[in-house]
Design a protein around this motif. Structure first.
Motif, PDB file in Angstrom:
ATOM      1  N   SER A  59       0.835  -1.200   0.000  1.00  8.58           N
ATOM      2  CA  SER A  59       0.000   0.000   0.000  1.00  8.58           C
ATOM      3  C   SER A  59       0.869   1.249   0.000  1.00  8.58           C
ATOM      4  N   ALA A  60       0.280   2.326  -0.490  1.00  3.40           N
ATOM      5  CA  ALA A  60       0.986   3.610  -0.512  1.00  3.40           C
ATOM      6  C   ALA A  60       1.165   4.144   0.901  1.00  3.40           C
ATOM      7  N   GLU A  61       0.151   3.955   1.763  1.00  2.00           N
ATOM      8  CA  GLU A  61       0.200   4.511   3.118  1.00  2.00           C
ATOM      9  C   GLU A  61       1.220   3.801   3.992  1.00  2.00           C
ATOM     10  N   GLY A  64       4.733   3.196   1.594  1.00  2.00           N
ATOM     11  CA  GLY A  64       5.277   4.313   0.837  1.00  2.00           C
ATOM     12  C   GLY A  64       5.577   3.927  -0.602  1.00  2.00           C
ATOM     13  N   PHE A  65       4.713   3.095  -1.175  1.00  2.00           N
ATOM     14  CA  PHE A  65       4.963   2.543  -2.510  1.00  2.00           C
ATOM     15  C   PHE A  65       3.922   3.063  -3.487  1.00  2.00           C
ATOM     16  N   ASP A  66       4.382   3.492  -4.665  1.00  2.00           N
ATOM     17  CA  ASP A  66       3.482   3.962  -5.708  1.00  2.00           C
ATOM     18  C   ASP A  66       2.980   2.761  -6.501  1.00  2.00           C
ATOM     19  N   LEU A  67       1.743   2.381  -6.273  1.00  2.00           N
ATOM     20  CA  LEU A  67       1.176   1.202  -6.925  1.00  2.00           C
ATOM     21  C   LEU A  67       0.988   1.377  -8.422  1.00  2.00           C
ATOM     22  N   ASN A  71       5.734   7.131 -10.575  1.00  2.00           N
ATOM     23  CA  ASN A  71       6.837   7.906 -10.009  1.00  2.00           C
ATOM     24  C   ASN A  71       8.178   7.182 -10.058  1.00  2.00           C
ATOM     25  N   PRO A 262      -4.472   0.446  -6.550  1.00  2.00           N
ATOM     26  CA  PRO A 262      -4.986   1.344  -5.513  1.00  2.00           C
ATOM     27  C   PRO A 262      -6.492   1.190  -5.362  1.00  2.00           C
TER      28      PRO A 262
END
Length: 330
Positions: A59-61, A64-67, A71, A262
């Protein structure tokens, strides 16, 4: 006064016969306990897969990964400055005739090699695969060489090469659109499948990964002719359902990462059929899967297979209720 009558002897069952019958049933259940438990684990997957999903779905939250991978550089092959837990190794498997020499699949494979020019690359053929299994997994060699369906040998080999070397294993029909670097920060990654579990057509793992070791160790245990049908036999013995079941019964699934999209597009990375994802163009050549799936649907129109399937599901649900408190793990 009415006349008192006694039950006819023809309608009475001797207590000894009942006891004998009960003993035989209990004995059969005891002898089949392994099969029943294995059936329970497979059938219970839809019930338990999402347990603690917030811990293992990337997960992004939390991570800290851009699914979407928007980026990350298309040519990023390392997770730096984060440590690379997955070694730079690519594995493609081409057993039998056709795939290794077909120009189409050679070009597709080359797309992944071009994206990872400094990585080691293996193309596993009948000869090299046979030598690997015989040398490094001799206890599984006889079973591996006598699998009923060729795809079982391919699936089992995925786990063996990942365990021995680590790296990335890919289906021959996956055309790479970018480098795998951003994902190398995780010890294990596989794309989410729909509606549950994950796809084994693309997997990344550290060398000697404990979970991958469990996949190898349990191959013999789940090697059964499930329901006498090709599709369940493959999926339950070596395929996606098998691998997802072993995942679901691990005590700590936090590091066994599953890649989904996401919120609002959870199937972004699904490799079901001919699709384009942020990482791949999936050309969808899994003809064995489509054929057997169609066969299952057609069989579902009749009643002959429902009894054994219903029995397995019923036993599985019963085992699920009993095992909830014991939490036995594979």
């Amino acid at each position: 006064m009415g006349v008192r009558t006694r039950p006819s002897r023809a309608h009475r069952t001797h207590p000894g016969i009942l006891a004998c019958g009960l003993f035989l049933v209990l004995s059969a259940l005891y002898l089949a306990r392994g099969l029943l438990y294995d059936a329970y684990t497979l059938a219970a997957l839809p019930l338990i897969w999402s347990r603690h999903a917030d811990r293992f779905y990337i997960s992004a939250e939390r991570d800290g990964f851009d699914l979407t991978f928007a980026n990350y550089s298309v040519h990023q092959t390392s997770a730096a400055p984060l440590p690379d837990r997955v070694p730079p190794v690519l594995h493609h498997i081409s057993l039998g005739s056709g795939a290794a020499t077909h120009s189409k699949w050679s070009e597709v494979r080359q797309s992944c090699l071009d994206m990872h020019p400094d990585w080691d690359a293996f193309l596993w053929t009948d000869e090299t695969a046979d030598a690997l299994v015989a040398a490094d997994f001799p206890e599984l060699y006889e079973m591996w060489t006598t699998y009923r369906y060729p795809i079982q040998r391919i699936d089992a080999l995925r786990y063996m090469v990942l365990y021995k070397y680590g790296g990335v294993v890919l289906d021959m029909d996956l055309q790479c659109k970018r480098g795998f670097g951003p994902l190398r920060r995780f010890e294990f990654v596989a794309p989410a499948a729909h509606p549950t579990g994950f796809s084994i057509g693309f997997m990344m793992a550290s060398k000697g990964n404990e979970y991958i070791g469990k996949l190898v160790q349990n191959l013999r245990r789940y090697n059964r002719n499930w329901l006498g049908l090709p599709y369940p036999t493959v999926m339950f013995s070596t395929g996606c359902h098998y691998a997802s079941t072993i995942h679901a019964f691990q005590r700590n699934r936090t590091e066994l990462k599953i890649l989904a999209g996401p919120p609002g597009n959870r199937r972004m990375h699904s490799l079901n059929g001919p699709v384009s994802t942020p990482i791949f163009n999936h050309l969808g050549s899994s003809s064995w899967h489509s054929y057997d799936a169609a066969m299952i649907v057609s069989l579902g129109k009749s009643h002959g297979w429902k009894a054994p399937l219903g029995l397995i599901v019923g036993v599985a649900l019963a085992f699920y209720i009993v095992r909830r408190t014991k939490k036995r793990r594979i």
